[in-house]
Design a protein around this motif. Structure first.
Motif, PDB file in Angstrom:
ATOM      1  N   GLY A  98       0.807  -1.210   0.000  1.00 21.66           N
ATOM      2  CA  GLY A  98       0.000   0.000   0.000  1.00 21.66           C
ATOM      3  C   GLY A  98       0.842   1.264   0.000  1.00 21.66           C
ATOM      4  N   PHE A  99       0.250   2.350   0.486  1.00 20.05           N
ATOM      5  CA  PHE A  99       0.902   3.653   0.470  1.00 20.05           C
ATOM      6  C   PHE A  99       1.663   3.919   1.764  1.00 20.05           C
ATOM      7  CE2 PHE A  99      -2.541   4.137  -2.586  1.00 20.05           C
ATOM      8  CZ  PHE A  99      -1.938   4.834  -3.615  1.00 20.05           C
ATOM      9  N   HIS A 100       2.797   4.594   1.628  1.00 20.74           N
ATOM     10  CA  HIS A 100       3.608   5.025   2.770  1.00 20.74           C
ATOM     11  C   HIS A 100       4.151   6.423   2.475  1.00 20.74           C
ATOM     12  CE1 HIS A 100       3.646   0.657   3.211  1.00 20.74           C
ATOM     13  NE2 HIS A 100       4.036   0.815   4.470  1.00 20.74           N
ATOM     14  N   ILE A 101       4.545   7.128   3.549  1.00 23.96           N
ATOM     15  CA  ILE A 101       5.307   8.353   3.351  1.00 23.96           C
ATOM     16  C   ILE A 101       6.665   7.956   2.783  1.00 23.96           C
ATOM     17  CG2 ILE A 101       6.494  10.255   4.506  1.00 23.96           C
ATOM     18  CD1 ILE A 101       3.536  10.726   4.304  1.00 23.96           C
ATOM     19  N   ARG A 102       7.071   8.640   1.726  1.00 25.89           N
ATOM     20  CA  ARG A 102       8.306   8.262   1.046  1.00 25.89           C
ATOM     21  C   ARG A 102       9.535   8.680   1.858  1.00 25.89           C
ATOM     22  NH1 ARG A 102      11.971   9.908  -3.055  1.00 25.89           N
ATOM     23  NH2 ARG A 102      11.202  12.040  -3.125  1.00 25.89           N
ATOM     24  N   SER A 103      10.498   7.781   1.939  1.00 25.79           N
ATOM     25  CA  SER A 103      11.768   8.100   2.581  1.00 25.79           C
ATOM     26  C   SER A 103      12.602   8.963   1.633  1.00 25.79           C
ATOM     27  CB  SER A 103      12.547   6.820   2.922  1.00 25.79           C
ATOM     28  OG  SER A 103      11.818   6.055   3.850  1.00 25.79           O
ATOM     29  N   VAL A 104      13.230   9.987   2.166  1.00 26.92           N
ATOM     30  CA  VAL A 104      14.081  10.876   1.382  1.00 26.92           C
ATOM     31  C   VAL A 104      15.473  10.843   1.987  1.00 26.92           C
ATOM     32  CG1 VAL A 104      14.431  13.236   0.575  1.00 26.92           C
ATOM     33  CG2 VAL A 104      12.113  12.358   0.868  1.00 26.92           C
ATOM     34  N   SER A 105      16.471  10.583   1.178  1.00 31.65           N
ATOM     35  CA  SER A 105      17.844  10.530   1.684  1.00 31.65           C
ATOM     36  C   SER A 105      18.377  11.928   1.928  1.00 31.65           C
ATOM     37  CB  SER A 105      18.747   9.801   0.689  1.00 31.65           C
ATOM     38  OG  SER A 105      18.916  10.594  -0.483  1.00 31.65           O
ATOM     39  N   LEU A 106      19.449  12.007   2.712  1.00 35.07           N
ATOM     40  CA  LEU A 106      20.088  13.295   2.965  1.00 35.07           C
ATOM     41  C   LEU A 106      20.591  13.907   1.658  1.00 35.07           C
ATOM     42  CD1 LEU A 106      21.142  15.487   4.865  1.00 35.07           C
ATOM     43  CD2 LEU A 106      23.183  14.094   5.234  1.00 35.07           C
ATOM     44  N   ASP A 107      21.162  13.075   0.784  1.00 33.54           N
ATOM     45  CA  ASP A 107      21.653  13.585  -0.492  1.00 33.54           C
ATOM     46  C   ASP A 107      20.520  14.188  -1.322  1.00 33.54           C
ATOM     47  OD1 ASP A 107      24.243  12.918   0.062  1.00 33.54           O
ATOM     48  OD2 ASP A 107      24.220  11.031  -1.059  1.00 33.54           O
ATOM     49  N   GLU A 108      19.363  13.518  -1.309  1.00 27.00           N
ATOM     50  CA  GLU A 108      18.224  14.040  -2.062  1.00 27.00           C
ATOM     51  C   GLU A 108      17.727  15.345  -1.452  1.00 27.00           C
ATOM     52  OE1 GLU A 108      13.819  12.678  -3.711  1.00 27.00           O
ATOM     53  OE2 GLU A 108      14.974  11.321  -2.431  1.00 27.00           O
ATOM     54  N   MET A 109      17.723  15.412  -0.125  1.00 29.59           N
ATOM     55  CA  MET A 109      17.313  16.645   0.552  1.00 29.59           C
ATOM     56  C   MET A 109      18.239  17.796   0.162  1.00 29.59           C
ATOM     57  SD  MET A 109      14.912  17.572   2.800  1.00 29.59           S
ATOM     58  CE  MET A 109      14.502  16.140   3.797  1.00 29.59           C
ATOM     59  N   LEU A 110      19.539  17.524   0.127  1.00 32.48           N
ATOM     60  CA  LEU A 110      20.500  18.556  -0.267  1.00 32.48           C
ATOM     61  C   LEU A 110      20.248  19.026  -1.699  1.00 32.48           C
ATOM     62  CD1 LEU A 110      23.707  17.028   1.343  1.00 32.48           C
ATOM     63  CD2 LEU A 110      22.768  19.283   1.879  1.00 32.48           C
ATOM     64  N   ILE A 111      19.892  18.074  -2.564  1.00 28.32           N
ATOM     65  CA  ILE A 111      19.601  18.427  -3.953  1.00 28.32           C
ATOM     66  C   ILE A 111      18.412  19.381  -4.027  1.00 28.32           C
ATOM     67  CG2 ILE A 111      18.684  17.513  -6.132  1.00 28.32           C
ATOM     68  CD1 ILE A 111      20.460  15.024  -5.621  1.00 28.32           C
ATOM     69  N   HIS A 112      17.396  19.119  -3.211  1.00 28.27           N
ATOM     70  CA  HIS A 112      16.211  19.980  -3.250  1.00 28.27           C
ATOM     71  C   HIS A 112      16.506  21.372  -2.710  1.00 28.27           C
ATOM     72  CE1 HIS A 112      13.003  17.477  -4.867  1.00 28.27           C
ATOM     73  NE2 HIS A 112      13.627  16.459  -4.311  1.00 28.27           N
ATOM     74  N   TYR A 113      17.374  21.475  -1.716  1.00 25.42           N
ATOM     75  CA  TYR A 113      17.784  22.813  -1.277  1.00 25.42           C
ATOM     76  C   TYR A 113      18.548  23.526  -2.389  1.00 25.42           C
ATOM     77  CZ  TYR A 113      16.261  22.593   3.578  1.00 25.42           C
ATOM     78  OH  TYR A 113      15.497  22.546   4.710  1.00 25.42           O
ATOM     79  N   GLN A 114      19.353  22.781  -3.128  1.00 25.51           N
ATOM     80  CA  GLN A 114      20.084  23.379  -4.242  1.00 25.51           C
ATOM     81  C   GLN A 114      19.129  23.823  -5.349  1.00 25.51           C
ATOM     82  OE1 GLN A 114      23.443  24.100  -4.377  1.00 25.51           O
ATOM     83  NE2 GLN A 114      22.755  25.242  -6.180  1.00 25.51           N
ATOM     84  N   ILE A 115      18.078  23.034  -5.568  1.00 23.18           N
ATOM     85  CA  ILE A 115      17.059  23.432  -6.545  1.00 23.18           C
ATOM     86  C   ILE A 115      16.424  24.755  -6.137  1.00 23.18           C
ATOM     87  CG2 ILE A 115      14.750  22.863  -7.413  1.00 23.18           C
ATOM     88  CD1 ILE A 115      15.635  19.909  -7.406  1.00 23.18           C
ATOM     89  N   CYS A 116      16.040  24.856  -4.851  1.00 22.73           N
ATOM     90  CA  CYS A 116      15.441  26.104  -4.364  1.00 22.73           C
ATOM     91  C   CYS A 116      16.393  27.276  -4.583  1.00 22.73           C
ATOM     92  CB  CYS A 116      15.108  25.986  -2.882  1.00 22.73           C
ATOM     93  SG  CYS A 116      13.719  24.896  -2.497  1.00 22.73           S
ATOM     94  N   ARG A 117      17.643  27.083  -4.238  1.00 19.41           N
ATOM     95  CA  ARG A 117      18.624  28.159  -4.374  1.00 19.41           C
ATOM     96  C   ARG A 117      18.776  28.582  -5.839  1.00 19.41           C
ATOM     97  NH1 ARG A 117      25.049  27.749  -2.676  1.00 19.41           N
ATOM     98  NH2 ARG A 117      25.762  29.507  -3.944  1.00 19.41           N
ATOM     99  N   THR A 118      18.883  27.599  -6.737  1.00 20.65           N
ATOM    100  CA  THR A 118      19.053  27.917  -8.156  1.00 20.65           C
ATOM    101  C   THR A 118      17.849  28.677  -8.694  1.00 20.65           C
ATOM    102  OG1 THR A 118      20.429  25.960  -8.481  1.00 20.65           O
ATOM    103  CG2 THR A 118      19.430  26.929 -10.442  1.00 20.65           C
ATOM    104  N   LEU A 119      16.646  28.239  -8.311  1.00 22.80           N
ATOM    105  CA  LEU A 119      15.446  28.914  -8.794  1.00 22.80           C
ATOM    106  C   LEU A 119      15.334  30.328  -8.232  1.00 22.80           C
ATOM    107  CD1 LEU A 119      12.931  25.937  -8.643  1.00 22.80           C
ATOM    108  CD2 LEU A 119      13.823  27.053 -10.679  1.00 22.80           C
ATOM    109  N   TYR A 120      15.748  30.526  -6.979  1.00 18.21           N
ATOM    110  CA  TYR A 120      15.755  31.876  -6.422  1.00 18.21           C
ATOM    111  C   TYR A 120      16.687  32.780  -7.228  1.00 18.21           C
ATOM    112  CZ  TYR A 120      13.120  31.166  -2.071  1.00 18.21           C
ATOM    113  OH  TYR A 120      12.134  30.948  -1.150  1.00 18.21           O
ATOM    114  N   GLU A 121      17.858  32.251  -7.552  1.00 15.11           N
ATOM    115  CA  GLU A 121      18.827  33.050  -8.306  1.00 15.11           C
ATOM    116  C   GLU A 121      18.288  33.376  -9.702  1.00 15.11           C
ATOM    117  OE1 GLU A 121      22.134  30.446  -7.998  1.00 15.11           O
ATOM    118  OE2 GLU A 121      22.812  31.240  -6.060  1.00 15.11           O
TER     119      GLU A 121
END
Length: 216
Positions: free
Chosen positions: A64-87
């Motif tokens: 069935g459905f679960h909350i998806r696990s997110v790795s630290l590396d993936e989390m860092l990538i998403h912060y980088q995405i936010c930063r790039t889009l802000y710029e």
């Protein structure tokens, strides 16, 4: 499949996730959620399918459905995405006419200012500030990738807001950022955005580990 964007079941599950009340691998049982929200199973399933499309949940065959696990590396990538889009968005803002830029600042400024001294320290207000800042910086781009990254990084941000020593408080940057935008000093604005995200990423490991342990 079409979704009712503001369906209460979807909003309730998403809000629990945003407030770090649902952690990695938390089960999302359709029948239990339907009972809890006094709903049929159809809108619950639609909500979970939509959350899966937003990378918040996942459907595991036979489980069935679960909350998806997110790795630290993936989390860092998403912060980088936010930063790039802000710029990138700052580049768009720089091309706006002065009157349009001031209007954009004014629309979002209310949510960037605390209503009282006590509001300044509340995680809810800090979270609203980050969203309002995103609305200001990303207007007029409103990038869907940014919105997804913001949702994925939200639970860890809540832990950071709960511990002032972990959180590079966004208010320290706002006091300078807003005047920079109003005065069209975009080089300074870019430097502030860079400094903020570098601070966030440098302290991310500790709250991420806290979040993972809390729900392991």
């Amino acid at each position: 499949m079409s979704f009712q964007a503001d369906h209460p079941v979807y909003l309730a599950i998403r809000r629990q996730y945003e407030m770090a009340k649902l952690g990695p691998r938390a089960p999302l049982k359709i029948s239990q959620l339907a009972d809890r929200h006094v709903s049929s199973t159809i809108p619950v399933r639609e909500a979970l399918v939509r959350l899966t499309s937003e990378d918040v949940a996942e459907q595991i065959p036979g489980q069935g459905f679960h909350i998806r696990s997110v790795s630290l590396d993936e989390m860092l990538i998403h912060y980088q995405i936010c930063r790039t889009l802000y710029e990138m968005a700052l580049n768009d803002l720089e091309r706006l006419e002065h009157v349009c830029l001031r209007s954009s600042v004014s629309i979002n400024e209310v949510d960037l200012r605390p209503a009282d001294d006590k509001a300044e320290t509340k995680p809810e207000f800090q979270e609203r500030r980050i969203r309002a800042l995103g609305g200001l910086i990303l207007n007029p781009t409103q990038n869907k990738i940014y919105k997804r990254s913001l949702l994925i990084t939200c639970p860890v941000r809540w832990i950071m807001h709960g511990d002032p020593e972990l959180d590079p408080n966004i208010s320290e940057y706002l006091e300078t950022l807003l005047p920079c935008l109003k005065a069209r000093r975009f080089a300074e604005a870019r430097k502030l955005v860079t400094t903020y995200f570098e601070s966030m990423q440098s302290t991310l490991r500790t709250p991420y580990e806290m979040y993972s342990r809390q729900f392991s």
